[in-house]
Structures are given as C-alpha cells and as structure tokens.
Design an enzyme around this catalytic site. Structure first.
Site, PDB file in Angstrom:
ATOM      1  N   ASP A 143     -32.905   1.947  -5.383  1.00 41.69           N
ATOM      2  CA  ASP A 143     -31.702   1.648  -6.166  1.00 41.69           C
ATOM      3  C   ASP A 143     -31.956   0.397  -7.003  1.00 41.69           C
ATOM      4  OD1 ASP A 143     -31.705   0.192  -3.644  1.00 41.69           O
ATOM      5  OD2 ASP A 143     -29.658  -0.427  -4.054  1.00 41.69           O
TER       6      ASP A 143
ATOM      7  N   GLU B 176     -41.236  -5.975  -2.061  1.00 45.30           N
ATOM      8  CA  GLU B 176     -40.255  -6.605  -2.942  1.00 45.30           C
ATOM      9  C   GLU B 176     -40.980  -7.617  -3.832  1.00 45.30           C
ATOM     10  OE1 GLU B 176     -36.966  -6.497  -3.508  1.00 45.30           O
ATOM     11  OE2 GLU B 176     -35.955  -5.664  -1.744  1.00 45.30           O
TER      12      GLU B 176
ATOM     13  N   ASP C  36     -38.006  -5.069  -9.480  1.00 40.40           N
ATOM     14  CA  ASP C  36     -37.182  -4.959  -8.258  1.00 40.40           C
ATOM     15  C   ASP C  36     -36.660  -3.536  -8.117  1.00 40.40           C
ATOM     16  OD1 ASP C  36     -35.676  -5.464  -6.044  1.00 40.40           O
ATOM     17  OD2 ASP C  36     -34.206  -6.713  -7.032  1.00 40.40           O
TER      18      ASP C  36
ATOM     19  N   HIS D 265     -36.945   0.071  -1.668  1.00 37.33           N
ATOM     20  CA  HIS D 265     -35.644   0.614  -2.088  1.00 37.33           C
ATOM     21  C   HIS D 265     -35.754   1.069  -3.537  1.00 37.33           C
ATOM     22  CE1 HIS D 265     -34.180  -2.730  -4.685  1.00 37.33           C
ATOM     23  NE2 HIS D 265     -34.825  -3.539  -3.863  1.00 37.33           N
TER      24      HIS D 265
ATOM     25  N   GLU E  71     -30.259  -0.868  -1.045  1.00 42.25           N
ATOM     26  CA  GLU E  71     -30.643  -2.224  -0.620  1.00 42.25           C
ATOM     27  C   GLU E  71     -29.772  -3.249  -1.314  1.00 42.25           C
ATOM     28  OE1 GLU E  71     -32.431  -6.153  -0.647  1.00 42.25           O
ATOM     29  OE2 GLU E  71     -32.107  -4.905  -2.390  1.00 42.25           O
ATOM     30  N   GLU E  72     -29.484  -2.980  -2.588  1.00 37.76           N
ATOM     31  CA  GLU E  72     -28.736  -3.966  -3.382  1.00 37.76           C
ATOM     32  C   GLU E  72     -27.302  -4.141  -2.872  1.00 37.76           C
ATOM     33  OE1 GLU E  72     -30.196  -5.857  -5.265  1.00 37.76           O
ATOM     34  OE2 GLU E  72     -31.938  -4.870  -6.143  1.00 37.76           O
TER      35      GLU E  72
END
Ligand SMILES: [Zn+2]
Length: 424
Positions: free
Chosen positions: A97, A189, A126, A95, A160-161
């Site tokens: 974002d 991740e 992250d 991801h 994702e967040e």
C-alpha cells in the site's frame, strides 16, 4: 576463484533491468491507502512473479478484519520456497500500500518514470522498490544455481500505512509469521541503503474530552465552558509535561536525531458549536482533542500513560468543575532488535562487501510492521533494511535510486545465503 556468492552478485547485476521494470510495474498500480485501492491486482502481480521464481504462492484475504470489504478487499500474498531444509526460514516482508500522492508533483506519480538513474512515483521508495529487491534477491540465488540450506518466504502485505492490522498483524495472528517456524524477518523499508534499522519508538494516541455545562452565552457565569478547560489542560501540557519529556532521550539510534527525544503532538481539537454553522449564544459544554505521544523504550507505556492521567487529575483537583474523560485510541509498544541478532551481522557484512561501507544501525522515528512481527509473531530477529531514502517517503516526486535498488538486492541476497548457513 569464483565463489557461489560471486555468482549470486553477478546474477543480480544481470537482472538489474528486470528489477527496475518490476518496480515500475508495481508503481503503475495505484494501491492508495486510504481507502485501499487495487490491492487484489497488486497481490496478484507479486504472486505471479513469485510463482515464476519458483515459489509456492498463497493468497490470504484478511477475513475478520473490518477493513476487509467487498469494495476494498484486503488481500495479502505469501510465497514459500524450500531449500535443502525447512529451517532456518528467512521471511522477507514488504507492504504494497502507498499513501495518497498529494499535491506538488512535477511528474505523474503512477507512471513509473525512470529518469537520471532514479525511479519516480508514489511508493517507489516506500516501498515497492523494496519488494522488488526482496523478490530478486531470492531469484538471483536461484539463477546462480545455488540451493539454500534453509527456506525463504516473501510476503506482500496491505495497510502498513494505516497500522498493518489486515496485513502483517493478520498474518502473524494466523501463524504465518511465528517464532516456531520463522527464524528471521527482513522488512525492506526505505531507511537508507547503508543502514540497518533495529526498531522504533512507541506510540500512544489518546483522546481527552472535557465536559462543561451549557448555558446562555450572555450569562456564561451560569455554565461551565469545556473549551476553557481544554485550554487549561493544553497549557499544563505545554508548561509541565513538555519540558519534562523533551529532556528524555533514548539510547536507540533514531534518525533524524531530533526524534531521539520523547515527543507530544496535538492532532486535532473540536469543541462547542461548528464555527462554519449558524451561531447561537451557548456556552460550550464539550471539547475533544486527540494527541500523539511518542514514547521511548526506556519510558515504557505504563509510565507514559500514568503521567497523562496524573496531569489531568491534578487539573481536575485544582480547577473547580473541570471534568475530563481519557480514551486510549492506539498503543504501539516500542521494539528493538537484540544487539546480538545474527541479522545485524549478516547485513553488516553484506553492506561492507557490496558498498564497501556500513552506516551502522538506525531506528525509525515512526513505526512500521516490525511491531507485529515481534509482538504478535514473537520473532525478535527482525530488522528493516532496504533501498531508498527515508526522507523521501510520502513526499511529492518520491524516488528510489536504481543503484541503491541493485545494491540493496545484493545485500539481501548475501544475507539470505549467510542466515541459512548456505556458504558455510
Ligand atoms: Zn513503508
């Protein structure tokens, strides 16, 4: 004798500066979520790099998702590179974002600063370093002149967040990540460079409303105070429910170990009149609270919810005029990679070769896109493995170590070779 995998590892070392630079470029695009800034630019940055690395690249706007708006389009990118055969297909997903920078930074969160062997910035660990590791793991194989006996896909996805619904969930619903074409999924991740993450606990977000009856505040005995009744509910949760759930632990290797137990957190509460407003003498006729219950794979969702309903029903039976409403806000079911998944073996072997050790298995205290891969896409062979230290995610001065980034790239490259049967 120099083997093909030696050449691949050398190619990663030779590309180390490029991997770091690509991570920095990604950090310099502040893809902050919420609201979902700069997604199209970031998808394009990843897509251009994938194309340059021999991938056929497609962009997918998350049509049909409420979050996908003209102002904040949700754009995902997927690159596909075929080898000698279509299968096995290994999909690497990251991801792009990031959460807002927040306060407390001692350097610019979106400058991509490298200092003392660390890449600093919001999203460094992250998980923009993880995206760079995925791209360069595949690229090192190509530069080493090795053709995979299978295919590799790399996706950069949004949101994702905030749950991943316009990102991995959307791709899985549309069949881009699906058991009949996708054999393995690795999500880089940040769950420690020497650990393999095999899943996560479940999440149940729910809202409880207590309904009272408005009356004059000087004669509260004429009304029913909804805040008092919420107080009773909270007290019963603390006294009856919490000790029971805190005694349950999972066999999954969740880190930190404190998160191996079932937990309950109250996110927010709102009742009666606004405390900043002008006050009137009124009995509160409504109180709402939102809860975050993390449940274990051993508990399951049905039991978890039934326990809440039982507590509320008992309170309603015991306390005159206590009326409640329960609303489910979000349910994420727990997931766990099968113990015999070839992914675990392949990454474990890669770790021993690259780092000389394997930290073994870990499970996440939160959740990540694994849930969509498995529950929507039906792909059970999914793990998270990537560079970065979990504890630094979402913190001020977030960073990812350059050494870890290079090591993780090597481990992923070795896993790609092994999972596609390229070296056997
Ligand atoms: Zn993440």
């Amino acid at each position: 004798m120099i083997t093909a995998s030696d050449r691949v590892l050398d190619a990663v070392d030779e590309a180390a500066d490029e991997i770091v630079d690509f991570t920095r470029e990604l950090i310099r695009l502040p893809t902050v979520n919420p609201p979902g800034d700069g997604y199209a630019d970031c998808a394009e940055l990843i897509g251009r790099r994938l194309s340059a690395c021999g991938f056929e690249t497609l962009y997918f706007a998350a049509e049909g998702c409420a979050e996908h708006t003209a102002r904040h389009p949700r754009i995902n990118v997927v690159g596909h590179r075929s080898g000698r055969a279509a299968r096995p297909l290994v999909h690497l997903n990251g991801h792009f974002d990031v959460v807002p920078a927040g306060a407390g930074w001692t350097l610019d969160p979106f400058a991509g600063i490298v200092r003392d062997g660390r890449i600093y910035g919001r999203g460094s660990c992250d998980m923009k370093a993880g995206i760079a590791a995925a791209v360069y793991a595949a690229e090192a194989i190509r530069r080493a002149g090795v053709t995979l006996n299978g295919s590799v896909e790399i996706s950069g996805t949004v949101d994702e967040e905030s749950g991943g619904f316009a990102g991995v969930a959307w791709l899985a619903h549309r069949g881009h990540i699906r058991a009949d074409r996708t054999d393995f999924v690795i999500i880089p991740e940040p769950l420690y460079v020497d650990r393999i993450c095999i899943g996560h606990r479940g999440v149940y977000w729910f809202e409880v409303t207590t309904h009272g009856r408005i009356a004059h505040g000087s004669m509260p005995f004429h009304g029913v105070n909804a805040i008092d009744h919420m107080g009773i509910v909270l007290d019963r949760m603390r006294r009856d429910l919490l000790p029971r759930i805190a005694a349950r632990s999972t066999a999954m290797p969740v880190e930190p170990a404190g998160a191996r137990f079932a937990t309950l957190n109250i996110n927010g509460i709102d009742g009666g009149q606004a405390v900043d407003g002008i006050q009137t003498p009124c009995v509160a006729d409504r109180c709402r609270a939102v809860f975050d219950r993390r449940f274990l794979i051993e508990e399951g969702f049905d039991t978890t919810r039934a326990e809440i309903v039982e507590l509320l029903d008992r309170a309603a039976a015991d306390v005159p005029d206590l009326r409640y409403e329960l609303r489910d806000l979000m349910v994420v079911h727990p997931v766990r990679t099968p113990d015999d998944s070839p992914l675990i073996d392949a990454l474990d072997r890669g770790l021993r070769r690259v780092l000389g050790r394997s930290g073994g298995l870990v499970a996440s205290p939160g959740t990540y896109d694994h849930k969509h891969v498995t529950r929507i896409g039906g792909v059970s062979n999914c793990v998270a493995y990537g560079p970065g230290i979990l504890d630094l995610a979402h913190q001020p001065d977030e960073w990812c170590g350059v050494d870890d980034l290079v090591s993780a790239t090597k481990v992923i490259a070795l896993a790609l070779l092994e999972l596609t049967g390229t070296l056997s």
